[in-house]
Design an enzyme around this catalytic site. Structure first.
Site, PDB file in Angstrom:
ATOM      1  CG  ASP A 149      -2.734   1.519  -3.656  1.00 18.86           C
ATOM      2  OD1 ASP A 149      -1.764   1.856  -4.362  1.00 18.86           O
ATOM      3  OD2 ASP A 149      -2.736   1.620  -2.418  1.00 18.86           O
TER       4      ASP A 149
ATOM      5  CE  LYS B  26      -4.357  -0.171   0.338  1.00 17.26           C
ATOM      6  NZ  LYS B  26      -4.605   1.023  -0.475  1.00 17.26           N
TER       7      LYS B  26
ATOM      8  CE  LYS C  78      -1.254   1.827   0.974  1.00 16.92           C
ATOM      9  NZ  LYS C  78      -1.611   2.625  -0.194  1.00 16.92           N
TER      10      LYS C  78
END
Ligand SMILES: O=C[C@H](O)COP(=O)(O)O
Length: 351
Positions: free
Chosen positions: A162, A226, A262
């Site tokens: 991430d 995300k 996300k």
């Protein structure tokens, strides 16, 4: 650490026409509000939604005082959120094997602790090891340092990375430079790790910037976009989620490439999770509600899931008992308990 080859998204050439925004902010807010008013679920459905949320969760700890011990505890919980006998009255025990988090998410320095624990329980095929990287949460480090951090996390056992995007480039509107950086990050992950790109929406200033940053990351080859690090003032919100969904839809329409979503940061209750899942189901479709296409990044959501599921199961048990009592036929007092009592009394009388 041995690395596996995964199916990951491709880097596509930078195309500025992807950055044209055709979204009405008012509409986005209205749609998000309407959907969130529709997401009230009760009874057994609530348990099912809560368990689905659990299976879509990247259980996260990203704290300065993380240690081997608390990472280990979190990993065990991600693999085995309920004790084996918990669902016995309702499910076959084998089904419980499928009820676990999608991944655990930690800082690069804690990846090895997470990997060792999940491997020890032989759950690496079920629960992925994700690491934040590239100078999380601010991204305010030199590019080489940020790239090295990705390689370090992968070598330690992470299969999902991430990264945070460079907010300065987004705020300056230097989309090509942002694209170039994310391409390097995609390449640092190779096919050894999924790439999730954190937009840090709370620091992008406008919804237009959110849309453009999402497009840039997808062109660069992100597997997921995300919302947030969980450390900004504003984190995952439904309107921003909808803007990112519009970008995912438009990107899929033009390239056929599928990118996951996300939401992360501030998703704490089953009700929050149900609102997000409803938003995704009504826009991208139910097929998006799988760990391959949708994740929650959350540290505390699992506590509310646990509460909702345990209370729901206790309610179901009570209802079953009440139903059984109400269905008792006349004469049914000659049941096993009553017979035992009678025999005991007879024996006592003889003595
Ligand atoms: O990526 C995940 C987030 O950092 C988690 O944020 P949270 O602690 O608000 O759930």
């Amino acid at each position: 650490m041995e690395t596996k080859n995964l199916v990951v998204n491709k880097t596509l050439p930078f195309d500025p026409t992807f950055l044209t925004v055709n979204i009405s902010l008012r509409q986005v807010e209205e749609i998000a509000m309407t959907l969130s008013s529709q997401c009230i679920v009760t009874g057994t459905n609530e348990i099912a939604w809560a368990l689905r949320a659990l299976m879509l969760t990247d259980l996260t700890t990203l704290a300065g005082d993380d240690t081997k011990a608390n990472v280990r505890r979190m990993c065990v919980r991600a693999c085995y959120p309920f004790e084996p006998q918990f669902f016995d009255k309702f499910f076959e025990r084998t089904l419980l094997l499928d009820i676990h988090c999608a991944a655990v998410c930690v800082y690069p320095a804690r990846v090895q602790d997470a990997y060792t624990t999940v491997e020890q329980f032989k759950q690496l095929d079920r629960v992925a090891i994700a690491a934040v990287a590239s100078g999380f949460p601010t991204g305010q480090y030199g590019l080489q340092t940020r790239l090295q951090e990705i390689s370090h996390a992968i070598l330690a056992g992470a299969t999902e990375i991430d990264i945070v995007i460079n907010r300065q480039l987004a705020l300056l509107g230097d989309w090509k430079a942002l694209y170039n950086e994310v391409v390097l990050m995609r390449s640092a992950c190779g096919d050894h790790a999924l790439l999730k790109t954190i937009l840090a929406i709370g620091e992008l200033g406008t919804m237009e910037n959110v849309y453009k940053a999402a497009m840039v990351c997808m062109m660069a080859g992100a597997d997921f976009i995300k919302t947030s690090t969980g450390k900004e003032m504003v984190n995952a919100t439904l309107p921003v989620g909808l803007v990112m969904i519009f970008a995912i839809q438009e990107f899929k329409r033009r390239t056929c490439q599928i990118v996951g979503l996300k939401p992360a940061g501030g998703v704490r209750t089953v009700r929050d999770a149900i609102c997000w899942m409803t938003l995704v189901k009504e826009t991208l479709g139910i097929r998006w509600l799988t760990p391959q296409r949708f994740r929650f990044g959350a540290s505390g959501l699992i506590d509310d899931i646990d509460k909702v599921v345990r209370e729901g199961v206790a309610r179901m048990e009570k209802e079953q008992l009440e139903k059984a009592a109400a269905n008792k036929q006349p004469g049914s007092e000659i049941d096993e308990d009553a017979l035992c009592k009678e025999l005991r009394e007879k024996r006592q009388a003889k003595n």
